[in-house]
Design a protein around this motif. Sequence first.
Motif, PDB file in Angstrom:
ATOM      1  N   UNK A  67      -8.729  12.705  -0.104  1.00 42.88           N
ATOM      2  CA  UNK A  67      -7.797  11.588   0.027  1.00 42.88           C
ATOM      3  C   UNK A  67      -6.928  11.493  -1.222  1.00 42.88           C
ATOM      4  N   UNK A  68      -5.689  11.057  -1.018  1.00 40.63           N
ATOM      5  CA  UNK A  68      -4.759  10.874  -2.124  1.00 40.63           C
ATOM      6  C   UNK A  68      -4.032   9.550  -1.972  1.00 40.63           C
ATOM      7  N   UNK A  69      -4.055   8.758  -3.033  1.00 42.34           N
ATOM      8  CA  UNK A  69      -3.323   7.490  -3.065  1.00 42.34           C
ATOM      9  C   UNK A  69      -2.034   7.686  -3.845  1.00 42.34           C
ATOM     10  N   UNK A  70      -0.961   7.142  -3.311  1.00 51.15           N
ATOM     11  CA  UNK A  70       0.327   7.188  -4.005  1.00 51.15           C
ATOM     12  C   UNK A  70       1.069   5.887  -3.732  1.00 51.15           C
ATOM     13  N   UNK A  71       2.185   5.689  -4.441  1.00 51.47           N
ATOM     14  CA  UNK A  71       2.986   4.499  -4.184  1.00 51.47           C
ATOM     15  C   UNK A  71       4.446   4.834  -4.333  1.00 51.47           C
ATOM     16  N   UNK A  72       5.259   4.054  -3.618  1.00 48.11           N
ATOM     17  CA  UNK A  72       6.705   4.183  -3.675  1.00 48.11           C
ATOM     18  C   UNK A  72       7.245   2.864  -4.211  1.00 48.11           C
ATOM     19  N   UNK A  73       7.696   2.885  -5.446  1.00 49.13           N
ATOM     20  CA  UNK A  73       8.183   1.662  -6.070  1.00 49.13           C
ATOM     21  C   UNK A  73       9.365   1.064  -5.323  1.00 49.13           C
ATOM     22  N   UNK A  74      10.252   1.926  -4.840  1.00 49.03           N
ATOM     23  CA  UNK A  74      11.456   1.433  -4.183  1.00 49.03           C
ATOM     24  C   UNK A  74      11.153   0.717  -2.870  1.00 49.03           C
ATOM     25  N   UNK A  75      10.027   1.089  -2.250  1.00 50.54           N
ATOM     26  CA  UNK A  75       9.643   0.478  -0.976  1.00 50.54           C
ATOM     27  C   UNK A  75       8.504  -0.520  -1.131  1.00 50.54           C
ATOM     28  N   UNK A  76       8.016  -0.679  -2.358  1.00 50.26           N
ATOM     29  CA  UNK A  76       6.868  -1.569  -2.593  1.00 50.26           C
ATOM     30  C   UNK A  76       5.735  -1.260  -1.611  1.00 50.26           C
ATOM     31  N   UNK A  77       5.441   0.002  -1.480  1.00 54.64           N
ATOM     32  CA  UNK A  77       4.452   0.448  -0.504  1.00 54.64           C
ATOM     33  C   UNK A  77       3.468   1.421  -1.143  1.00 54.64           C
ATOM     34  N   UNK A  78       2.215   1.258  -0.789  1.00 49.54           N
ATOM     35  CA  UNK A  78       1.159   2.166  -1.216  1.00 49.54           C
ATOM     36  C   UNK A  78       0.746   3.001   0.002  1.00 49.54           C
ATOM     37  N   UNK A  79       0.331   4.233  -0.265  1.00 52.72           N
ATOM     38  CA  UNK A  79      -0.077   5.140   0.799  1.00 52.72           C
ATOM     39  C   UNK A  79      -1.481   5.681   0.547  1.00 52.72           C
ATOM     40  N   UNK A  80      -2.129   6.034   1.630  1.00 58.76           N
ATOM     41  CA  UNK A  80      -3.403   6.747   1.556  1.00 58.76           C
ATOM     42  C   UNK A  80      -3.294   7.964   2.469  1.00 58.76           C
ATOM     43  N   UNK A  81      -3.138   9.128   1.864  1.00 61.15           N
ATOM     44  CA  UNK A  81      -3.101  10.368   2.617  1.00 61.15           C
ATOM     45  C   UNK A  81      -4.530  10.867   2.771  1.00 61.15           C
ATOM     46  N   UNK A  82      -4.958  11.010   4.003  1.00 59.39           N
ATOM     47  CA  UNK A  82      -6.328  11.414   4.283  1.00 59.39           C
ATOM     48  C   UNK A  82      -6.321  12.769   4.973  1.00 59.39           C
ATOM     49  N   UNK A  83      -6.910  13.748   4.321  1.00 56.92           N
ATOM     50  CA  UNK A  83      -6.992  15.108   4.868  1.00 56.92           C
ATOM     51  C   UNK A  83      -8.450  15.483   5.106  1.00 56.92           C
ATOM     52  N   UNK A  84      -8.644  16.524   5.887  1.00 56.21           N
ATOM     53  CA  UNK A  84      -9.998  17.026   6.180  1.00 56.21           C
ATOM     54  C   UNK A  84     -10.917  15.888   6.617  1.00 56.21           C
ATOM     55  N   UNK A  85     -10.433  15.089   7.521  1.00 52.47           N
ATOM     56  CA  UNK A  85     -11.179  13.906   7.943  1.00 52.47           C
ATOM     57  C   UNK A  85     -12.476  14.287   8.645  1.00 52.47           C
ATOM     58  N   UNK A  86     -13.485  13.455   8.431  1.00 56.18           N
ATOM     59  CA  UNK A  86     -14.807  13.651   8.991  1.00 56.18           C
ATOM     60  C   UNK A  86     -15.163  12.441   9.861  1.00 56.18           C
TER      61      UNK A  86
END
Length: 118
Positions: A67-86
């Motif tokens: 999993x990877x957490x990131x954020x976009x300041x311009x959109x005031x949004x946080x993301x959670x990219x989830x790979x290899x899900x179980x």
Amino acid sequence: VQLQASGGGLVQAGGSLRLSCAVSGRTISDYVMAWFRQAPGKERDFVGSIIWSGGSTYYAGSVKGRFTISRDNSKNTMYLQMNSLKPEDTAVYYCATRRSTVFEYESWGQGTQVTVSS
């Protein structure tokens, strides 16, 4: 601060999903944001967090490397990219935020369901 989580769904094991958490109500440059999850019949668990101002991240051992957490300041949004899900990643995922000066999370989103089929 108001949080709106989205992006959940049904995915097969090994697949990927990206969750979003839109923030409104104030600027959060001095905040910490996080993802938690709660599986049926279990307690809510910490998934990971990000310091909004610097972008530093921290992950629970069970998701680190997937999993990877990131954020976009311009959109005031946080993301959670989830790979290899179980299948064990199946849960309701919540985003939350707190001021960097306090320990407990103060504002929570409504949750989005992630279901991973085997």
